[in-house]
Design a protein around this motif. Structure first.
Motif, PDB file in Angstrom:
ATOM      1  N   LEU A  58      -3.583 -14.378  -9.175  1.00  0.00           N
ATOM      2  CA  LEU A  58      -4.812 -13.848  -8.594  1.00  0.00           C
ATOM      3  C   LEU A  58      -4.636 -13.505  -7.114  1.00  0.00           C
ATOM      4  CD1 LEU A  58      -7.535 -15.936 -10.388  1.00  0.00           C
ATOM      5  CD2 LEU A  58      -7.323 -13.462 -10.330  1.00  0.00           C
ATOM      6  N   SER A  59      -3.822 -14.287  -6.400  1.00  0.00           N
ATOM      7  CA  SER A  59      -3.590 -13.917  -5.003  1.00  0.00           C
ATOM      8  C   SER A  59      -2.774 -12.626  -4.951  1.00  0.00           C
ATOM      9  CB  SER A  59      -2.896 -15.041  -4.235  1.00  0.00           C
ATOM     10  OG  SER A  59      -1.860 -15.587  -4.983  1.00  0.00           O
ATOM     11  N   TYR A  60      -1.880 -12.451  -5.926  1.00  0.00           N
ATOM     12  CA  TYR A  60      -1.146 -11.182  -6.038  1.00  0.00           C
ATOM     13  C   TYR A  60      -2.120 -10.037  -6.261  1.00  0.00           C
ATOM     14  CZ  TYR A  60       0.857  -7.601  -9.134  1.00  0.00           C
ATOM     15  OH  TYR A  60       1.145  -6.436  -9.763  1.00  0.00           O
ATOM     16  N   MET A  61      -3.083 -10.238  -7.170  1.00  0.00           N
ATOM     17  CA  MET A  61      -4.085  -9.204  -7.445  1.00  0.00           C
ATOM     18  C   MET A  61      -4.852  -8.857  -6.168  1.00  0.00           C
ATOM     19  SD  MET A  61      -7.532  -9.455  -9.767  1.00  0.00           S
ATOM     20  CE  MET A  61      -8.495 -10.170  -8.449  1.00  0.00           C
ATOM     21  N   THR A  62      -5.234  -9.920  -5.419  1.00  0.00           N
ATOM     22  CA  THR A  62      -6.041  -9.698  -4.226  1.00  0.00           C
ATOM     23  C   THR A  62      -5.277  -8.902  -3.162  1.00  0.00           C
ATOM     24  OG1 THR A  62      -6.994 -11.858  -4.711  1.00  0.00           O
ATOM     25  CG2 THR A  62      -7.564 -10.872  -2.599  1.00  0.00           C
ATOM     26  N   VAL A  63      -4.004  -9.282  -2.911  1.00  0.00           N
ATOM     27  CA  VAL A  63      -3.275  -8.543  -1.865  1.00  0.00           C
ATOM     28  C   VAL A  63      -2.949  -7.131  -2.323  1.00  0.00           C
ATOM     29  CG1 VAL A  63      -2.302 -10.586  -0.753  1.00  0.00           C
ATOM     30  CG2 VAL A  63      -0.988  -9.449  -2.536  1.00  0.00           C
ATOM     31  N   ARG A  64      -2.720  -6.950  -3.615  1.00  0.00           N
ATOM     32  CA  ARG A  64      -2.410  -5.611  -4.090  1.00  0.00           C
ATOM     33  C   ARG A  64      -3.643  -4.707  -4.011  1.00  0.00           C
ATOM     34  NH1 ARG A  64       1.113  -3.688  -9.377  1.00  0.00           N
ATOM     35  NH2 ARG A  64       0.605  -1.489  -9.158  1.00  0.00           N
ATOM     36  N   MET A  65      -4.816  -5.297  -4.265  1.00  0.00           N
ATOM     37  CA  MET A  65      -6.049  -4.513  -4.174  1.00  0.00           C
ATOM     38  C   MET A  65      -6.393  -4.163  -2.736  1.00  0.00           C
ATOM     39  SD  MET A  65      -8.745  -6.256  -6.801  1.00  0.00           S
ATOM     40  CE  MET A  65     -10.067  -5.116  -6.392  1.00  0.00           C
ATOM     41  N   SER A  66      -6.019  -5.059  -1.798  1.00  0.00           N
ATOM     42  CA  SER A  66      -6.531  -4.895  -0.444  1.00  0.00           C
ATOM     43  C   SER A  66      -5.557  -4.189   0.489  1.00  0.00           C
ATOM     44  CB  SER A  66      -6.902  -6.262   0.144  1.00  0.00           C
ATOM     45  OG  SER A  66      -5.779  -7.098   0.137  1.00  0.00           O
ATOM     46  N   THR A  67      -4.305  -3.952   0.042  1.00  0.00           N
ATOM     47  CA  THR A  67      -3.362  -3.320   0.953  1.00  0.00           C
ATOM     48  C   THR A  67      -3.610  -1.815   1.057  1.00  0.00           C
ATOM     49  OG1 THR A  67      -1.049  -2.989   1.488  1.00  0.00           O
ATOM     50  CG2 THR A  67      -1.605  -3.012  -0.843  1.00  0.00           C
ATOM     51  N   LEU A  68      -3.383  -1.289   2.264  1.00  0.00           N
ATOM     52  CA  LEU A  68      -3.561   0.150   2.458  1.00  0.00           C
ATOM     53  C   LEU A  68      -2.281   0.898   2.098  1.00  0.00           C
ATOM     54  CD1 LEU A  68      -5.494   0.301   5.850  1.00  0.00           C
ATOM     55  CD2 LEU A  68      -6.415   0.359   3.543  1.00  0.00           C
ATOM     56  N   ASP A  69      -1.167   0.158   2.041  1.00  0.00           N
ATOM     57  CA  ASP A  69       0.117   0.802   1.781  1.00  0.00           C
ATOM     58  C   ASP A  69       0.319   1.058   0.295  1.00  0.00           C
ATOM     59  OD1 ASP A  69       1.277   0.801   4.464  1.00  0.00           O
ATOM     60  OD2 ASP A  69       1.115  -1.381   4.265  1.00  0.00           O
ATOM     61  N   HIS A  70       1.255   1.937   0.045  1.00  0.00           N
ATOM     62  CA  HIS A  70       1.621   2.247  -1.328  1.00  0.00           C
ATOM     63  C   HIS A  70       2.355   1.056  -1.931  1.00  0.00           C
ATOM     64  CE1 HIS A  70       3.685   4.179  -4.660  1.00  0.00           C
ATOM     65  NE2 HIS A  70       4.826   3.786  -4.152  1.00  0.00           N
ATOM     66  N   TRP A  71       1.963   0.629  -3.152  1.00  0.00           N
ATOM     67  CA  TRP A  71       2.633  -0.499  -3.795  1.00  0.00           C
ATOM     68  C   TRP A  71       3.925  -0.003  -4.438  1.00  0.00           C
ATOM     69  CZ3 TRP A  71       1.327  -5.433  -3.084  1.00  0.00           C
ATOM     70  CH2 TRP A  71       1.976  -6.402  -3.853  1.00  0.00           C
ATOM     71  N   PRO A  72       5.073  -0.674  -4.149  1.00  0.00           N
ATOM     72  CA  PRO A  72       6.342  -0.209  -4.731  1.00  0.00           C
ATOM     73  C   PRO A  72       6.259  -0.137  -6.258  1.00  0.00           C
ATOM     74  CG  PRO A  72       6.736  -1.928  -3.118  1.00  0.00           C
ATOM     75  CD  PRO A  72       5.255  -1.859  -3.312  1.00  0.00           C
ATOM     76  N   ASN A  73       6.854   0.889  -6.851  1.00  0.00           N
ATOM     77  CA  ASN A  73       6.790   1.076  -8.294  1.00  0.00           C
ATOM     78  C   ASN A  73       7.813   0.170  -8.992  1.00  0.00           C
ATOM     79  OD1 ASN A  73       6.657   1.919 -10.896  1.00  0.00           O
ATOM     80  ND2 ASN A  73       7.135   4.075 -10.490  1.00  0.00           N
ATOM     81  N   PRO A  74       7.345  -0.883  -9.692  1.00  0.00           N
ATOM     82  CA  PRO A  74       8.276  -1.843 -10.308  1.00  0.00           C
ATOM     83  C   PRO A  74       9.236  -1.161 -11.278  1.00  0.00           C
ATOM     84  CG  PRO A  74       5.996  -2.553 -10.606  1.00  0.00           C
ATOM     85  CD  PRO A  74       5.950  -1.179 -10.046  1.00  0.00           C
TER      86      PRO A  74
END
Lengths: 239, 133
Positions: A58-74
């Motif tokens: 859930l903390s992963y979900m929260t930081v991924r939702m709140s970051t302005l940067d592009h999330w690296p494509n796994p």
């Protein structure tokens, strides 16, 4: 609670009915009937572990939702070059299959354990441990690859810096669980092999009679590790 | 008291969970199939709602089969089932709360760091707090 009462209870009421639920919970001493204490405690431990892993995810979900940067494509981050081709996420897929296979061998080990088939149980448990160790080895390879590519808990070359911190935290904690499971499996497999549960040899720590139930308890832990991976695979690697 | 004796009274083999080997092998196979499907979701780069719903469906199917069959939850008494399976539902509340929180943080950052959105740069050592670049 006398034995006959349990038997009668089973005869008149299905163990799945609400009636027996009320009776079980309101009876003296034992709420979990037909379940050895070790198994009940393992389930309760796994319940608490569920909350720990959920907090990480859930903390992963929260930081991924709140970051302005592009999330690296796994899909690209975890791709491997095989035969001159870039195959997406292949390492993680293989790790998934390895862990599922280990869950299958563990399930069979539990079955043969209750049949008191000493040899098959021990061999299947060792096989499970080998598959688990393979998984940890592949994870070490994956970590090494990402670290050499510049992934750190505080940043990475492809985007949101939180990617590294959540990746190392979640997979690291899961890998630790797998490693502990491998050790646990080896210890119990040795006891099975030695015939501890056939002669009900007393445990070194608990002084209680050793029973094949411990194989199922070990199995519960191992399946849980696989279960957590199902969620990590879905939410971290595929999302 | 000791329940194992009860089983002994019923027969020497009837101790613990006894199920035919076939059910384990079938579930094993199903887990492989569902894992392959979820990998293919990524391989064929399905996107959007289709991707997310397929991921969730395969995840829940796999998790369900592991808990129900491999962990024998399907055969346990209701007392244990509910004690273990109900509490994790509380997590759904946490999911909701953190989704609201994440959304709020995102909007706040958007308002505070608009400049960075307008002029994105690739290699930043220190994110967020570097004024003008």
């Amino acid at each position: 609670m006398s034995h006959t009462a349990i038997v009668e209870d089973k005869a008149t009421h299905s163990p799945r009915s609400w009636n027996t639920l009320v009776r079980d919970w309101s009876s003296d001493q034992r709420a979990f009937k037909n379940v050895p204490w070790g198994k009940a405690m393992m389930w309760i431990f796994l319940l608490s572990d569920t909350f720990i892993f959920s907090c990480f995810l859930l903390s992963y979900m929260t930081v991924r939702m709140s970051t302005l940067d592009h999330w690296p494509n796994p899909s690209k981050v975890f791709a491997l070059h095989i035969g001159g081709q870039e195959i997406p996420l292949i390492l993680i897929a293989i790790m998934t299959f390895v862990l599922i296979s280990s869950s299958g061998t563990m399930a069979l080990a539990v079955k043969y354990g209750y049949q008191k088939d000493r040899t098959k149980t021990a061999i299947l448990m060792i096989l499970t441990a080998i598959l688990g160790a393979t998984f940890v080895g592949m994870q070490a390879f994956e970590w090494t690859k990402l670290i050499t590519e510049g992934v750190r808990p505080w940043g990475n070359p492809w985007g949101a810096p939180q990617f590294g911190s959540t990746f190392f935290m979640i997979t690291g904690f899961h890998g630790t669980h797998v490693s502990i499971g491998v050790i646990f499996l080896i210890i119990i497999a040795r006891k099975v092999w030695r015939g501890d549960f056939d002669i009900e040899r007393k445990g070194f720590f608990t002084s209680r009679k050793g029973r094949y139930e411990i194989v199922e308890t070990t199995g519960l832990y191992w399946h849980f590790v696989d279960l957590v991976w199902v969620f990590i695979f879905a939410f971290f690697y595929l999302w | 008291m000791a329940h194992a004796e009860t089983h002994h009274a019923q027969g020497h083999h009837a101790q613990g969970q006894q199920h035919p080997i076939g059910i384990y092998l079938w579930i094993w196979l199903l887990l492989f199939v569902f894992s392959t499907f979820s990998y293919l979701v990524d391989y064929f780069q399905l996107q959007g709602m289709l991707r997310w719903s397929l991921i969730i469906i395969f995840m829940l199917l796999k998790a369900g089969f592991i808990v129900a069959i491999f962990m024998h939850m399907a055969w346990e008494r209701l007392a244990l089932k509910l004690a273990i399976l109900l509490p994790p539902l509380a997590l759904l509340v946490l999911v909701g709360l953190m989704a609201i929180e994440g959304d709020y943080t995102f909007v706040t950052r958007l308002q505070s760091f608009v400049q960075q959105i307008q002029s994105p740069h690739e290699h930043r050592e220190v994110p967020e707090f570097t004024p003008g670049h």
